[in-house]
Write an enzyme that holds these catalytic residues in place. Structure first.
Site, PDB file in Angstrom:
ATOM      1  N   ASP A 214       0.562  -1.523   0.082  1.00 25.54           N
ATOM      2  CA  ASP A 214       0.005   0.419  -0.334  1.00 25.54           C
ATOM      3  C   ASP A 214       0.916   1.840   0.043  1.00 25.54           C
ATOM      4  OD1 ASP A 214       0.422  -1.478   3.288  1.00 25.54           O
ATOM      5  OD2 ASP A 214      -0.158   1.042   2.654  1.00 25.54           O
ATOM      6  N   ASP A 216       0.832   3.888   2.987  1.00 27.14           N
ATOM      7  CA  ASP A 216       0.264   3.923   3.398  1.00 27.14           C
ATOM      8  C   ASP A 216      -0.475   5.382   3.363  1.00 27.14           C
ATOM      9  OD1 ASP A 216       1.092   4.031   6.471  1.00 27.14           O
ATOM     10  OD2 ASP A 216       2.342   5.911   6.381  1.00 27.14           O
TER      11      ASP A 216
HETATM   12  N1  ADE Z   1       2.023  -3.682   6.971  1.00 22.60           N
HETATM   13  C1  ADE Z   1       2.064  -2.818   5.849  1.00 22.60           C
HETATM   14  N2  ADE Z   1       1.830  -1.740   5.455  1.00 22.60           N
HETATM   15  C2  ADE Z   1       2.036  -0.791   6.078  1.00 22.60           C
HETATM   16  C3  ADE Z   1       1.230   0.239   6.326  1.00 22.60           C
HETATM   17  N3  ADE Z   1       1.299   1.474   5.808  1.00 22.60           N
HETATM   18  N4  ADE Z   1       1.944   1.574   8.021  1.00 22.60           N
HETATM   19  C4  ADE Z   1       2.913   0.284   8.365  1.00 22.60           C
HETATM   20  N5  ADE Z   1       2.750  -1.266   8.954  1.00 22.60           N
HETATM   21  C5  ADE Z   1       1.765  -1.821   7.085  1.00 22.60           C
END
Ligand code: ADE
Length: 277
Positions: A214, A216
């Site tokens: 992703d 974030d």
């Molecule tokens: N693991 C996978 N995506 C994450 C994110 N955006 N923040 C923290 N841990 C994660």
């Protein structure tokens, strides 16, 4: 050339008996308590390997509650010379896209409540205080082997990346995410610290394959991070991670690690003070 054994942490999919051949399950207890699950011991491409599910095989252990010390100690006791870890991460940079792989080379520690050393002064634990240098923290030679393996199988990977490791289990706010990005973080997740530190203390060559799931939450798209989506994206890319691990296991096994391991162990020994008192 001393024999090697590779621990695979995370390793979703690697416990498949078609990959991990001659598989046996071993329940172990350690000086530091119980690891997350049984060790799955076998061979990948003819190389001795040990697979350990970081969150347990049913994914019931949250990042703060993983007994990282027991996990690393169990792999050390089992004779692992190397650890290849996998981790799902959020991206903090536009050019690092979901589905990409980053071979981590540094970390920013934002964890709050995790044991980071085996040398804690408790009875029966290793003696002394260990002021370990964690620069570099990830094993450069193992990283090179993974990068070389990616090239061999024609896979593009990001050859460097700083991971921000948060305590979790919650994800970040946009304000936090923007701070982490401004600090130079490339990806963000919840588990490489203290794993990488403990592996170094244990004299094990540790590298981590980070799969981006992703973006974030720093972007202005208004997207949020969703745990189910993270898992879905991880599973959608699992074959990519598996083929990189398979290729890396082969490459690692072809190399002579005597000097690297000797140097690693010497650097740990020289980090321990007060062991004789
Ligand atoms: N693991 C996978 N995506 C994450 C994110 N955006 N923040 C923290 N841990 C994660």
């Amino acid at each position: 050339m001393a024999p090697i054994k590779i621990g695979i942490i995370g390793g979703t999919g690697m416990a498949d008996p078609k990959i991990l051949k001659n598989q046996t399950e071993k329940k172990v207890d350690t000086l530091f308590g119980l690891p997350s699950d049984s060790l799955l011991i076998g061979e990948i491409e003819g190389v001795p390997c040990v697979v350990l599910a970081r969150h347990g095989r049913k994914h019931t252990i949250m990042p703060s509650n993983v007994n990282y010390r027991a996990n690393i100690w169990a792999l050390k006791e089992e004779g692992c010379t190397h650890i290849i870890a996998t981790t799902a991460t959020g991206s903090l940079q536009e050019a690092i896209k979901p589905g990409d792989i980053v071979v981590l080379d540094s970390f920013i520690d934002r964890t709050l409540k995790r044991e980071q050393t085996f040398y804690d002064g408790k009875p029966g634990h290793p003696k002394g205080i260990c002021h370990l240098s964690v620069e570099p923290s990830f094993c450069e030679e193992t990283r090179k082997a993974i990068i070389e393996s990616a090239k061999k199988i024609g896979m593009d990977v990001h050859t460097e990346g700083t991971v921000v490791v948060i305590e979790g289990p919650r994800f970040s706010t946009k304000a936090e995410s923007m701070v982490y990005k401004s600090w130079g973080g490339h990806v963000i997740t919840m588990t490489p610290v203290p794993e990488v530190i403990l592996a170094k203390e244990a004299g094990i060559c540790y590298a981590s394959i980070a799969l981006v799931t992703d973006y974030d939450v720093w972007r202005s798209t208004g997207e949020t991070v969703n745990a189910h989506e993270v898992i879905k994206t991880f599973h959608a890319n699992i074959d990519k991670v598996k083929s990189l691990i398979l290729a890396s296991v082969k490459t690692v096994a072809e190399k002579d690690w005597d000097q690297t391991i000797k140097q690693l162990k010497e650097s740990v020994q020289s980090s321990v003070i007060g062991a004789d008192v």
